[in-house]
Design a protein around this motif. Structure first.
Motif, PDB file in Angstrom:
ATOM      1  N   TRP A 114       0.854  -1.060  -0.015  1.00 41.40           N
ATOM      2  CA  TRP A 114       0.031  -0.008   0.066  1.00 41.40           C
ATOM      3  C   TRP A 114       0.948   1.021  -0.171  1.00 41.40           C
ATOM      4  N   ASP A 115       0.498   2.339  -0.763  1.00 42.85           N
ATOM      5  CA  ASP A 115       1.239   3.567  -0.944  1.00 42.85           C
ATOM      6  C   ASP A 115       0.186   4.572  -0.313  1.00 42.85           C
ATOM      7  N   ILE A 116       0.465   4.973   0.818  1.00 41.88           N
ATOM      8  CA  ILE A 116      -0.565   5.793   1.589  1.00 41.88           C
ATOM      9  C   ILE A 116      -0.132   7.482   1.386  1.00 41.88           C
ATOM     10  N   GLY A 117      -1.042   8.186   0.651  1.00 40.11           N
ATOM     11  CA  GLY A 117      -0.872   9.532   0.415  1.00 40.11           C
ATOM     12  C   GLY A 117      -0.072   9.355  -0.968  1.00 40.11           C
ATOM     13  N   THR A 118      -0.492   8.742  -1.976  1.00 38.20           N
ATOM     14  CA  THR A 118       0.180   8.704  -3.218  1.00 38.20           C
ATOM     15  C   THR A 118       0.809   9.688  -3.945  1.00 38.20           C
ATOM     16  N   GLY A 119      -0.021  10.738  -3.946  1.00 38.79           N
ATOM     17  CA  GLY A 119       0.635  12.105  -4.798  1.00 38.79           C
ATOM     18  C   GLY A 119       0.737  11.764  -6.130  1.00 38.79           C
ATOM     19  N   THR A 120       1.788  11.593  -6.752  1.00 38.94           N
ATOM     20  CA  THR A 120       2.190  11.489  -8.108  1.00 38.94           C
ATOM     21  C   THR A 120       2.023  10.011  -8.415  1.00 38.94           C
ATOM     22  N   GLY A 121       2.193   9.325  -7.633  1.00 36.13           N
ATOM     23  CA  GLY A 121       2.141   7.733  -7.707  1.00 36.13           C
ATOM     24  C   GLY A 121       3.655   7.028  -7.977  1.00 36.13           C
ATOM     25  N   THR A 138      -9.367   7.637   0.038  1.00 36.65           N
ATOM     26  CA  THR A 138      -9.585   7.454   1.276  1.00 36.65           C
ATOM     27  C   THR A 138      -8.414   8.155   2.314  1.00 36.65           C
ATOM     28  N   ASP A 139      -8.921   8.167   3.484  1.00 34.21           N
ATOM     29  CA  ASP A 139      -7.999   8.992   4.442  1.00 34.21           C
ATOM     30  C   ASP A 139      -6.856   7.755   5.015  1.00 34.21           C
ATOM     31  N   LEU A 140      -5.858   8.087   4.579  1.00 36.73           N
ATOM     32  CA  LEU A 140      -4.916   6.986   5.021  1.00 36.73           C
ATOM     33  C   LEU A 140      -5.070   5.670   4.570  1.00 36.73           C
ATOM     34  N   PHE A 141      -5.541   4.649   5.476  1.00 40.47           N
ATOM     35  CA  PHE A 141      -5.597   3.148   5.154  1.00 40.47           C
ATOM     36  C   PHE A 141      -6.764   2.722   4.311  1.00 40.47           C
ATOM     37  N   PRO A 142      -6.648   1.841   3.517  1.00 35.48           N
ATOM     38  CA  PRO A 142      -7.971   1.179   2.909  1.00 35.48           C
ATOM     39  C   PRO A 142      -8.168   0.033   3.965  1.00 35.48           C
ATOM     40  N   GLU A 143      -9.150  -0.931   3.683  1.00 37.86           N
ATOM     41  CA  GLU A 143      -9.643  -1.797   4.620  1.00 37.86           C
ATOM     42  C   GLU A 143      -8.701  -3.056   4.492  1.00 37.86           C
ATOM     43  N   GLY A 144      -8.434  -3.877   5.411  1.00 38.13           N
ATOM     44  CA  GLY A 144      -7.758  -5.180   5.452  1.00 38.13           C
ATOM     45  C   GLY A 144      -6.349  -4.979   6.068  1.00 38.13           C
ATOM     46  N   ARG A 145      -5.378  -5.908   5.600  1.00 38.67           N
ATOM     47  CA  ARG A 145      -4.155  -5.813   6.099  1.00 38.67           C
ATOM     48  C   ARG A 145      -3.413  -6.114   4.958  1.00 38.67           C
ATOM     49  N   CYS A 146      -1.832  -5.556   5.213  1.00 38.02           N
ATOM     50  CA  CYS A 146      -1.125  -5.908   4.060  1.00 38.02           C
ATOM     51  C   CYS A 146       0.445  -6.107   4.533  1.00 38.02           C
ATOM     52  N   GLY A 147       1.293  -6.723   3.670  1.00 39.87           N
ATOM     53  CA  GLY A 147       2.619  -7.111   4.031  1.00 39.87           C
ATOM     54  C   GLY A 147       3.326  -5.740   4.146  1.00 39.87           C
TER      55      GLY A 147
END
Length: 386
Positions: free
Chosen positions: A212-219, A264-273
């Motif tokens: 997950w890339d939180i606050g991606t901006g330009t990607g 979305t604000d910060l995190f999506p739902e679920g978990r990630c590595g």
């Protein structure tokens, strides 16, 4: 709607500004016959100037106003040169000076019609730049008034968007160096040393399937991790402009099928590595659109990321926090604050990658914040659940 009088006749137009510039209470027409000293006095007294002369002369007037502000600023700097740098006071004074400069330089206004056409002599056709930055006007055939300073910013953004910024860490695409194209209002990765950290930090096995890339901006971080072999990216942001920009860049690089973009604000739902966040580096209130990529009021995004990280990590997963210690040198935040927030969130430091800045201000002795910038280090903190 901005309303004013010219030669006894009423005028009105939409007020367009995305900075902290408030709609002026007083407006008068000005042209090439107005001396710079008179323009400077009027603007400092609170009167904005709708320009009716040659467009290039409006730019020259703005430069003349800037020189007057520079002389005033140099006078203050000379008076305090013998004093040691006192942070955070010097930083707040610097921001105050910047805000005053922006207010004065925003006192020259340019009028457009409803199709973003400017009728001034020698005015370039910047309709595409205005459309890209601000979209269509609300309607009813009404034009708009824009501070010249912001117009030039939109035009500069348009040119950067066309050209893009070469990102060496991304390698090549279609036989040419890979580039990232920042849209208006989305911070460009022109200062790219933090991307070197993302390119060299060891990837956790738990994060190879999805990151997950939180606050991606330009990607750009999503693109870099995908290039490093992460199979699926989820990029989040609160800004529709940022998401559109990230989508554009991932498509340009042929990576759009490996990324999902979420508002979305910060995190999506679920978990990630693997969860990566490059929040704004300085605590403070944003004074303009681009400031939102630099200033994080009350460290809201930073603290939110740390507080929510443990609840979203898979076993064996890592959270990567990319942040500069400039705030510590400016005495806006302490290292103890940062470590305490990590501890309170149930996190432990698994490792840290550091890099020194390469941008010009780090070596500019005349910069008001040089003492802090010269000591700055950017870090990628590898965090795990304690």
């Amino acid at each position: 709607m901005l309303q004013w009088q010219e030669q006894g006749l009423p005028h009105q137009a939409w007020w367009r500004s995305e900075s902290a510039t408030a709609m002026p209470a007083k407006v008068q027409a000005a042209d090439d016959s107005m001396p710079a000293d008179q323009a400077y006095r009027l603007i400092c007294e609170g009167t904005a100037l709708v320009w009716r002369g040659d467009f290039h002369n409006a730019r020259q007037l703005m430069l003349a106003l800037g020189r007057r502000l520079d002389r005033k600023s140099r006078g203050k700097s000379t008076a305090s040169a013998a004093s040691p740098v006192d942070f955070p006071h010097a930083f707040h004074l610097h921001r105050q000076t910047q805000a005053q400069r922006a207010r004065v330089l925003s006192g020259i206004l340019i009028e457009f019609d409803a199709q973003w056409h400017c009728a001034l002599r020698r005015a370039p056709d910047w309709r595409q730049a205005c459309e890209q930055a601000w979209g269509s006007l609300p309607g009813a055939g009404q034009g708009a008034v824009v501070p010249l300073r912001e117009l030039l910013g939109a035009v500069g953004s348009h040119e950067w968007r066309k050209k893009g910024v070469e990102i060496p860490a991304l390698g090549t695409h279609a036989g040419a160096p890979a580039r990232i194209h920042a849209h208006y209002g989305v911070f460009s990765p022109v200062r790219g040393e933090y991307l070197d950290l993302v390119a060299r930090a060891p990837l956790p096995a738990a994060g190879m399937a999805e990151a997950w890339d939180i606050g991606t901006g330009t990607g750009v971080i999503s693109a870099l991790l995908a290039r490093r072999g992460v199979q699926r990216m989820v990029a989040t942001d609160m800004s529709e402009r940022a998401l559109a920009c990230a989508r554009d860049n991932l498509q340009r690089l042929g990576l759009e099928r490996r990324a999902e973009l979420l508002r979305t604000d910060l995190f999506p739902e679920g978990r990630c590595g693997l969860i990566v966040c490059n929040p704004p580096w300085l605590p403070g209130k944003a004074a303009s659109l681009l400031d939102q990529a630099i200033y994080d009021e009350d460290s809201r995004m930073l603290r939110g990321f740390l507080q929510g990280l443990a609840g979203h990590l898979l076993p064996g997963g890592e959270g990567w926090l990319i942040i500069s210690d400039l705030a510590e040198h400016l005495k806006l935040r302490t290292r103890e604050n940062l470590l305490a927030w990590m501890d309170e969130a149930g996190l432990q430091v698994l490792g840290r990658e550091d890099i020194r800045p390469r941008h010009g201000k780090a070596h500019d002795g005349g910069d008001a914040l040089h003492a802090a910038r010269a000591a700055e280090v950017t870090s990628l903190w590898r965090l795990g659940v304690r």
